[in-house]
Enzyme design. Structure first.
Site, PDB file in Angstrom:
ATOM      1  N   GLN A 161      -1.385   7.766  -7.011  1.00 54.22           N
ATOM      2  CA  GLN A 161      -1.451   8.290  -5.210  1.00 54.22           C
ATOM      3  C   GLN A 161       0.005   9.047  -4.883  1.00 54.22           C
ATOM      4  OE1 GLN A 161      -3.430   6.160  -2.234  1.00 54.22           O
ATOM      5  NE2 GLN A 161      -3.863   7.895  -0.967  1.00 54.22           N
ATOM      6  N   GLY A 214      -4.357   4.994  -6.086  1.00 50.46           N
ATOM      7  CA  GLY A 214      -2.616   4.807  -6.386  1.00 50.46           C
ATOM      8  C   GLY A 214      -2.654   3.103  -6.826  1.00 50.46           C
ATOM      9  N   ASP A 225       0.728  -1.408  -0.075  1.00 50.30           N
ATOM     10  CA  ASP A 225       0.042  -0.259   0.324  1.00 50.30           C
ATOM     11  C   ASP A 225       0.839   0.760   0.108  1.00 50.30           C
ATOM     12  OD1 ASP A 225      -2.337   0.906  -0.481  1.00 50.30           O
ATOM     13  OD2 ASP A 225      -2.745   1.501   2.217  1.00 50.30           O
ATOM     14  N   CYS A 261      -7.924  -1.791  -5.633  1.00 49.03           N
ATOM     15  CA  CYS A 261      -7.152  -1.613  -4.763  1.00 49.03           C
ATOM     16  C   CYS A 261      -8.247  -2.226  -3.413  1.00 49.03           C
ATOM     17  CB  CYS A 261      -5.739  -1.338  -4.738  1.00 49.03           C
ATOM     18  SG  CYS A 261      -5.857   0.705  -5.083  1.00 49.03           S
ATOM     19  N   SER A 262      -7.419  -0.984  -2.289  1.00 44.92           N
ATOM     20  CA  SER A 262      -7.950  -0.630  -1.121  1.00 44.92           C
ATOM     21  C   SER A 262      -9.072   0.547  -1.452  1.00 44.92           C
ATOM     22  CB  SER A 262      -7.131  -0.581   0.185  1.00 44.92           C
ATOM     23  OG  SER A 262      -8.105  -0.187   1.224  1.00 44.92           O
ATOM     24  N   ALA A 263      -7.985   2.127  -1.770  1.00 42.24           N
ATOM     25  CA  ALA A 263      -9.163   2.835  -1.708  1.00 42.24           C
ATOM     26  C   ALA A 263      -9.346   3.045  -3.285  1.00 42.24           C
ATOM     27  CB  ALA A 263      -8.088   3.798  -1.876  1.00 42.24           C
ATOM     28  N   GLY A 264      -8.677   2.215  -3.860  1.00 41.31           N
ATOM     29  CA  GLY A 264      -9.205   2.241  -5.611  1.00 41.31           C
ATOM     30  C   GLY A 264      -8.911   3.597  -6.786  1.00 41.31           C
TER      31      GLY A 264
END
EC number: 3.1.3.48
Length: 453
Positions: free
Chosen positions: A276, A234, A197, A229-232
């Protein structure tokens, strides 16, 4: 020599001419990208009204990553049953202006149904996942796929695992069968297992493999690639940008004014914080340089010194700070862009090997670098916990059972831990390994070695 080849060569030569090895230009470019992104939000160019409504805020994994209104994915499937139209996802245009990508966050427990509504309604055939379910002890993505002999049920959708294979050390390919109202569809999922991450992979090789495999599975039919990904933002943005540039190369439509700065800037108008961190921006340059280099070698056999000319760019300009060194798996040469040579993977970072030791009063990140420990060094503390080996919460079901895991259609947010502040991921303080350790204050006696004359 064709115009396309001239443009490819011009881009690579431009990297050297502008001396990207110093890194200052890339740093300025990325700072400009961030500044413009902030300005768009403050000026109302990129609004987030839908995702900020009271009934939708708990559908955002992170409070500061909310889908833009102008490009958000609007769900209509199952609305008549009381399900809303909001999901934290945005369309990103492809090289032909079509909705080529859906950039979305990793599903939350109460948005699994919305995720499969998205996949079904927009005819998604391939999902690219750039995270793990749990990273550093924190939940990053709810498992939305089935395991072997363990189907998954999300509302009216039933998902079963047809096949699971390991393409290489980093990528797992799953073929899923999705059933909705007696209709069956196959959906392929490619998961990159070791992308940290806010960080970057150890090499571009397997990223290019992942993008190439996704396009082979997608075929020529309609439907966007679903990337998350997680946040969508980076890792998702990097994958979308790499595939976007690769499509320009394959179709030989590189524009005369091609600029990665403009590519990322345009994507940020469509999805918050796409690409990101500055490190991810450098990695994108590194990967695109590899793509261009390979293309030029394939189309211009007389340009033999390209690899030597670009070696400093790949090795120095895009020095990548990674969390692990993974061996690259070579692929046999074939069509264009199928085999990309990259620099050797870096060694393990010091932060993963030594404990964090900071001298009191010293500025973070100062000093020329870490001092390697010798065999004569005496340990000062009896126990040291490596920073990289944090306990990981295992939340998966027990193996060997066959059952349907039913996901409620509506469920409240799981609490404050469902949200995390998303920063730029930059290291704000160094580890200071080069600093000497002062005498500890307190009731403990100092080590005997300090009192020897």
């Amino acid at each position: 020599m064709s115009r396309h080849t001239d443009l490819v060569r011009s881009f690579l030569e431009q990297l050297e001419a502008r001396d990207y090895r110093e890194g200052a230009i890339l740093a300025r470019e990325f700072s400009d990208i961030k500044a413009r992104s902030v300005a768009w939000k403050s000026e109302g160019v990129c609004s987030t009204k839908a995702g900020s409504r009271l009934g939708n805020t708990n559908k955002n994994r992170y409070k500061d990553v909310v889908a833009y209104d102008e490009t958000r994915v609007i769900l209509s499937l199952l609305q008549e049953e009381g399900h809303g139209d909001y999901i934290n996802a945005n369309f990103i245009r492809g090289i032909d202006g079509s909705q080529a990508y859906i950039a979305t966050q990793g599903p939350l427990p109460h948005t699994l149904l919305d995720f499969w509504r998205l996949v079904w309604e927009f005819g998604v055939k391939v999902i690219l996942m750039a995270c793990q379910e749990t990273e550093n002890g924190r939940r990053k993505c709810e498992r939305y796929w089935a395991r072997e002999q363990e189907p998954l049920k999300a509302g009216p959708f039933c998902i079963t695992l047809t096949k699971e294979t390991t393409l290489n050390a980093d990528i797992t390919l799953r073929t899923l069968q999705v059933t909705f109202q007696k209709e069956f569809r196959s959906v392929h999922q490619l998961q990159y297992m070791s992308w940290p991450d806010h960080g970057v992979p150890s090499s571009s090789d397997h990223i290019l493999t992942m993008v190439e495999e996704a396009r082979c599975l997608q075929g020529l039919g309609p439907g966007p690639l679903c990337v998350h990904c997680s946040a969508g933002c980076g890792r998702t943005g990097v994958l979308c940008a790499v595939d976007y540039v690769r499509q320009l190369l394959l179709t030989q439509t590189i524009p005369p004014n091609f600029s990665l700065f403009q590519v990322v800037l345009e994507m940020r108008k469509q999805r918050p914080a796409a690409v990101q961190t500055e490190e991810q921006y450098r990695f994108l340059y590194h990967t695109v340089a590899q793509l261009f280099s390979r293309t030029l070698q394939d189309t211009s056999p007389h340009y033999q010194n390209l690899k030597e000319n670009c070696a400093p760019i790949c090795k120095e300009a895009f020095s990548l700070r990674t969390s692990s060194a993974l061996p690259a798996t070579s692929r046999p040469p074939g069509g264009v862009l199928r085999s990309i040579s990259v620099p050797a993977p870096p060694t393990l970072p010091m932060a993963d090997t030594y404990a964090v030791v900071q001298k009191r009063g010293a500025s973070a990140g100062t000093g020329p670098g870490p001092r390697a420990p010798t065999s004569t060094d005496t340990p000062i503390y009896s126990q040291v916990a490596p920073r990289a080996q944090r306990p990981v919460a295992h939340t998966e079901d027990a193996q060997g059972t066959t059952a349907l895991r039913r996901v409620p259609a509506d469920q409240n947010s799981s609490g404050p831990d469902a949200y995390e502040e998303v920063t730029d991921g930059a290291q704000t303080g160094g580890l200071g390994f080069n600093l000497r350790i002062g005498r500890p204050k307190g009731p403990r006696d100092p080590p005997a070695e300090w009192t020897r004359v």
